[in-house]
Motif scaffolding. Sequence first.
Motif, PDB file in Angstrom:
ATOM      1  N   UNK A  52       4.324  -4.548   8.652  1.00 51.37           N
ATOM      2  CA  UNK A  52       4.601  -5.513   9.093  1.00 51.37           C
ATOM      3  C   UNK A  52       4.465  -6.965   8.604  1.00 51.37           C
ATOM      4  N   UNK A  53       5.946  -7.187   7.279  1.00 53.50           N
ATOM      5  CA  UNK A  53       5.118  -8.301   6.523  1.00 53.50           C
ATOM      6  C   UNK A  53       5.588  -9.364   6.868  1.00 53.50           C
ATOM      7  N   UNK A  90       8.941  -0.383   9.659  1.00 55.14           N
ATOM      8  CA  UNK A  90       9.191   0.655   8.818  1.00 55.14           C
ATOM      9  C   UNK A  90       8.415   1.403   9.207  1.00 55.14           C
ATOM     10  N   UNK A  91       8.907   2.570   8.759  1.00 58.06           N
ATOM     11  CA  UNK A  91       7.314   3.797   9.404  1.00 58.06           C
ATOM     12  C   UNK A  91       7.638   5.119   8.178  1.00 58.06           C
ATOM     13  N   UNK A 109      17.192   5.863   6.153  1.00 59.16           N
ATOM     14  CA  UNK A 109      16.425   6.661   5.353  1.00 59.16           C
ATOM     15  C   UNK A 109      15.703   6.753   4.081  1.00 59.16           C
ATOM     16  N   UNK A 110      14.387   6.232   3.652  1.00 56.06           N
ATOM     17  CA  UNK A 110      14.285   5.970   2.015  1.00 56.06           C
ATOM     18  C   UNK A 110      14.833   6.899   0.940  1.00 56.06           C
ATOM     19  N   UNK A 111      15.518   6.998   0.050  1.00 57.80           N
ATOM     20  CA  UNK A 111      16.078   7.910  -1.050  1.00 57.80           C
ATOM     21  C   UNK A 111      14.501   7.656  -1.755  1.00 57.80           C
ATOM     22  N   UNK A 123      13.438   2.628   6.954  1.00 57.52           N
ATOM     23  CA  UNK A 123      13.442   1.174   6.883  1.00 57.52           C
ATOM     24  C   UNK A 123      14.559   0.893   8.455  1.00 57.52           C
ATOM     25  N   UNK A 124      14.221   0.174   8.943  1.00 58.13           N
ATOM     26  CA  UNK A 124      14.700  -0.538  10.419  1.00 58.13           C
ATOM     27  C   UNK A 124      15.788  -2.521  10.064  1.00 58.13           C
TER      28      UNK A 124
END
Length: 122
Positions: A30-31, A121-122, A84-86, A98-99
């Motif tokens: 969490x940023x 993010x997860x 989804x991350x690519x 990432x939401x």
Amino acid sequence: TGSSDPYCIVKVDDEAIIRTATVWKTLSPFWGEEYEVHLQPTFHSVSIYVMDEDALSRDDVIGKVCITRDMLAEHPKGYSGWVSLSEVDPDEEVQGEIHLRVEVQGSQGSRQRLRCTVLEAR
């Protein structure tokens, strides 16, 4: 160790413009950071790279999310959901998502703003 030291780099058309703080030893960062960036009307994409800071070698790229002008045109009222991350490197396996909440603010004729919020993010 089962955890990462993630941070994000935001690029507009492949030019790095933002680097977040590193969140140490977590898989669910969490940023809580907020930035305002003025985009040129001719921009093509905004990319968010999720990185893993490494003190002993080059930082690893965990993955990226790319928001293009075409995607924004497909969702004129905005978009909210998990993306989804690519992979950045085809030899690397990518896991994570990432939401995001993305919306264009302002009317079509006036100056517009792109608001992109990374919720989780997860």
